[in-house]
Motif scaffolding. Structure first.
Motif, PDB file in Angstrom:
ATOM      1  N   ILE A 180       0.836  -1.198   0.000  1.00  0.00           N
ATOM      2  CA  ILE A 180       0.000   0.000   0.000  1.00  0.00           C
ATOM      3  C   ILE A 180       0.870   1.247   0.000  1.00  0.00           C
ATOM      4  CG2 ILE A 180      -1.663   1.338   1.348  1.00  0.00           C
ATOM      5  CD1 ILE A 180      -2.924  -1.268   2.253  1.00  0.00           C
ATOM      6  N   LEU A 181       1.910   1.238   0.825  1.00  0.00           N
ATOM      7  CA  LEU A 181       2.838   2.368   0.848  1.00  0.00           C
ATOM      8  C   LEU A 181       3.556   2.523  -0.489  1.00  0.00           C
ATOM      9  CD1 LEU A 181       4.434   1.891   4.388  1.00  0.00           C
ATOM     10  CD2 LEU A 181       2.781   3.635   3.699  1.00  0.00           C
ATOM     11  N   ALA A 182       3.976   1.406  -1.086  1.00  0.00           N
ATOM     12  CA  ALA A 182       4.723   1.459  -2.341  1.00  0.00           C
ATOM     13  C   ALA A 182       3.875   2.000  -3.480  1.00  0.00           C
ATOM     14  CB  ALA A 182       5.242   0.066  -2.684  1.00  0.00           C
ATOM     15  N   VAL A 183       2.637   1.523  -3.597  1.00  0.00           N
ATOM     16  CA  VAL A 183       1.748   2.014  -4.648  1.00  0.00           C
ATOM     17  C   VAL A 183       1.442   3.498  -4.426  1.00  0.00           C
ATOM     18  CG1 VAL A 183      -0.525   1.780  -5.696  1.00  0.00           C
ATOM     19  CG2 VAL A 183       0.779  -0.256  -5.086  1.00  0.00           C
ATOM     20  N   GLY A 184       1.279   3.892  -3.177  1.00  0.00           N
ATOM     21  CA  GLY A 184       1.049   5.305  -2.880  1.00  0.00           C
ATOM     22  C   GLY A 184       2.239   6.174  -3.248  1.00  0.00           C
ATOM     23  N   ILE A 185       3.453   5.687  -2.984  1.00  0.00           N
ATOM     24  CA  ILE A 185       4.653   6.434  -3.367  1.00  0.00           C
ATOM     25  C   ILE A 185       4.736   6.580  -4.884  1.00  0.00           C
ATOM     26  CG2 ILE A 185       7.189   6.329  -3.397  1.00  0.00           C
ATOM     27  CD1 ILE A 185       7.040   5.042  -0.620  1.00  0.00           C
ATOM     28  N   PHE A 186       4.422   5.508  -5.601  1.00  0.00           N
ATOM     29  CA  PHE A 186       4.421   5.596  -7.062  1.00  0.00           C
ATOM     30  C   PHE A 186       3.382   6.603  -7.558  1.00  0.00           C
ATOM     31  CE2 PHE A 186       2.319   4.115 -10.988  1.00  0.00           C
ATOM     32  CZ  PHE A 186       3.342   4.390 -11.885  1.00  0.00           C
ATOM     33  N   GLY A 187       2.199   6.618  -6.940  1.00  0.00           N
ATOM     34  CA  GLY A 187       1.180   7.598  -7.319  1.00  0.00           C
ATOM     35  C   GLY A 187       1.623   9.025  -7.053  1.00  0.00           C
ATOM     36  N   ALA A 188       2.313   9.250  -5.931  1.00  0.00           N
ATOM     37  CA  ALA A 188       2.830  10.585  -5.642  1.00  0.00           C
ATOM     38  C   ALA A 188       3.887  11.001  -6.659  1.00  0.00           C
ATOM     39  CB  ALA A 188       3.415  10.615  -4.231  1.00  0.00           C
ATOM     40  N   TYR A 189       4.749  10.051  -7.028  1.00  0.00           N
ATOM     41  CA  TYR A 189       5.757  10.328  -8.063  1.00  0.00           C
ATOM     42  C   TYR A 189       5.083  10.710  -9.377  1.00  0.00           C
ATOM     43  CZ  TYR A 189       8.704   8.998 -12.023  1.00  0.00           C
ATOM     44  OH  TYR A 189       9.355   8.976 -13.231  1.00  0.00           O
ATOM     45  N   ALA A 190       4.070   9.964  -9.786  1.00  0.00           N
ATOM     46  CA  ALA A 190       3.373  10.258 -11.034  1.00  0.00           C
ATOM     47  C   ALA A 190       2.721  11.638 -10.992  1.00  0.00           C
ATOM     48  CB  ALA A 190       2.327   9.183 -11.314  1.00  0.00           C
ATOM     49  N   ALA A 191       2.177  12.015  -9.840  1.00  0.00           N
ATOM     50  CA  ALA A 191       1.546  13.331  -9.727  1.00  0.00           C
ATOM     51  C   ALA A 191       2.580  14.448  -9.863  1.00  0.00           C
ATOM     52  CB  ALA A 191       0.820  13.441  -8.390  1.00  0.00           C
ATOM     53  N   ILE A 192       3.739  14.293  -9.229  1.00  0.00           N
ATOM     54  CA  ILE A 192       4.788  15.316  -9.310  1.00  0.00           C
ATOM     55  C   ILE A 192       5.302  15.440 -10.741  1.00  0.00           C
ATOM     56  CG2 ILE A 192       7.115  15.927  -8.534  1.00  0.00           C
ATOM     57  CD1 ILE A 192       6.456  14.535  -5.886  1.00  0.00           C
ATOM     58  N   VAL A 193       5.521  14.300 -11.404  1.00  0.00           N
ATOM     59  CA  VAL A 193       5.987  14.318 -12.791  1.00  0.00           C
ATOM     60  C   VAL A 193       4.953  14.975 -13.696  1.00  0.00           C
ATOM     61  CG1 VAL A 193       6.516  12.844 -14.768  1.00  0.00           C
ATOM     62  CG2 VAL A 193       7.531  12.365 -12.547  1.00  0.00           C
ATOM     63  N   ALA A 194       3.680  14.693 -13.476  1.00  0.00           N
ATOM     64  CA  ALA A 194       2.623  15.283 -14.304  1.00  0.00           C
ATOM     65  C   ALA A 194       2.614  16.804 -14.176  1.00  0.00           C
ATOM     66  CB  ALA A 194       1.263  14.706 -13.908  1.00  0.00           C
ATOM     67  N   VAL A 195       2.712  17.294 -12.953  1.00  0.00           N
ATOM     68  CA  VAL A 195       2.709  18.744 -12.744  1.00  0.00           C
ATOM     69  C   VAL A 195       3.952  19.387 -13.353  1.00  0.00           C
ATOM     70  CG1 VAL A 195       2.800  20.561 -10.995  1.00  0.00           C
ATOM     71  CG2 VAL A 195       1.273  18.607 -10.679  1.00  0.00           C
ATOM     72  N   TYR A 196       5.114  18.790 -13.114  1.00  0.00           N
ATOM     73  CA  TYR A 196       6.358  19.382 -13.606  1.00  0.00           C
ATOM     74  C   TYR A 196       6.407  19.402 -15.134  1.00  0.00           C
ATOM     75  CZ  TYR A 196      11.262  20.499 -14.130  1.00  0.00           C
ATOM     76  OH  TYR A 196      12.441  21.122 -14.490  1.00  0.00           O
ATOM     77  N   LEU A 197       6.111  18.268 -15.766  1.00  0.00           N
ATOM     78  CA  LEU A 197       6.165  18.223 -17.221  1.00  0.00           C
ATOM     79  C   LEU A 197       5.046  19.044 -17.851  1.00  0.00           C
ATOM     80  CD1 LEU A 197       7.135  14.510 -17.983  1.00  0.00           C
ATOM     81  CD2 LEU A 197       8.559  16.565 -18.131  1.00  0.00           C
ATOM     82  N   GLY A 198       3.913  19.153 -17.176  1.00  0.00           N
ATOM     83  CA  GLY A 198       2.855  20.012 -17.682  1.00  0.00           C
ATOM     84  C   GLY A 198       3.282  21.473 -17.705  1.00  0.00           C
ATOM     85  N   ILE A 199       3.922  21.918 -16.628  1.00  0.00           N
ATOM     86  CA  ILE A 199       4.450  23.287 -16.587  1.00  0.00           C
ATOM     87  C   ILE A 199       5.540  23.471 -17.635  1.00  0.00           C
ATOM     88  CG2 ILE A 199       5.697  24.952 -15.174  1.00  0.00           C
ATOM     89  CD1 ILE A 199       4.271  23.775 -12.744  1.00  0.00           C
ATOM     90  N   ALA A 200       6.408  22.450 -17.762  1.00  0.00           N
ATOM     91  CA  ALA A 200       7.493  22.537 -18.745  1.00  0.00           C
ATOM     92  C   ALA A 200       6.946  22.620 -20.168  1.00  0.00           C
ATOM     93  CB  ALA A 200       8.412  21.324 -18.614  1.00  0.00           C
ATOM     94  N   GLY A 201       5.888  21.880 -20.458  1.00  0.00           N
ATOM     95  CA  GLY A 201       5.336  21.888 -21.799  1.00  0.00           C
ATOM     96  C   GLY A 201       4.714  23.209 -22.198  1.00  0.00           C
TER      97      GLY A 201
END
Length: 239
Positions: A180-201
């Protein structure tokens, strides 16, 4: 005739936005899924990395020139391998999730970090820094570091971890597990990447330096000095 970067309809900005969209979908699926089991986590991870692989492999053909395609190709190949392994339903277990996601995060994170750092160093060597501007090299370096952090964070989570706790208002007992912790960490990573690359784009880009050869090749004919015309005796007129 070679095609100039301005003529391309698919460029770095679109690559980043496509990657941001896939990361955002993965983050939403993890956030709103009541089941954070290994099977669900691997299915989301598999779809995420396969979409990224498709975007990167297409970008290697349409966006990056010859000699600069190896990061996109290597990242695409590693993501395809991880996505295909995560798509095998009988292998979807807690151990598989940890091994697969950690291996993907460490390898792709290292590749993107090295590629971004080398490209950033080369750009600074060829062109002195002026005003700070967003560049693809810096974005690749940041995403590479974030992916490495994902792998290292999952290494710190015990796969067999289990903590039972009770919520008195719900009158129920729950168990917080390592997956549960691992899947949650992966979801947090995906959210950060989405925001960062969205701003970059959507951020403005620094214009590419124009070389002397390209400037001469694209200069209009009227801007070039005309050769002096010679007049003959017939044109002058002989009295």
């Amino acid at each position: 005739m070679t095609r100039t970067p301005a003529a391309r309809t698919f460029d770095v900005r679109h690559v980043q936005l496509a990657r941001a969209a896939s990361a955002a979908i993965a983050a939403v699926m993890v956030t709103f899924s009541p089941d954070h089991s290994a099977a669900v986590g691997l299915s989301i991870f598999s779809g995420f990395v396969l979409v990224n692989a498709l975007v990167l492999l297409v970008a290697a053909w349409l966006v990056y020139p010859s000699g600069q395609r190896w990061p996109a190709v290597l990242l695409g190949v590693l993501s395809v391998a991880a996505g295909m392994a995560g798509g095998v339903v009988p292998l979807r277990s807690v151990t598989t999730f940890f091994v697969l996601v950690i291996a993907w995060a460490l390898t792709t994170g290292l590749v993107e970090t090295i590629a971004g750092a080398r490209s950033l160093r080369e750009a600074r060597r060829l062109q002195p820094p002026a005003e700070p501007a967003r560049t693809e090299s810096r974005d690749a370096l940041v995403i590479g570091v974030l992916t490495l952090v994902l792998g290292l964070a999952l290494l710190l989570v015990p796969a067999q971890y289990a903590l039972q706790y009770r919520v008195e208002d719900a009158n129920a007992t729950f168990t917080l597990t390592g997956i549960i912790l691992a899947v949650g960490i992966f979801g947090a990573y995906a959210a950060i990447v989405a925001v960062y690359l969205g701003i970059a784009g959507f951020s403005p880009r620094k214009r590419q330096p124009v070389t002397t050869e390209s400037a001469e090749a694209t200069a209009p004919a009227t801007a070039r000095p005309a050769e002096p015309t010679r007049t003959t005796n017939d044109e002058r007129g002989v009295s």
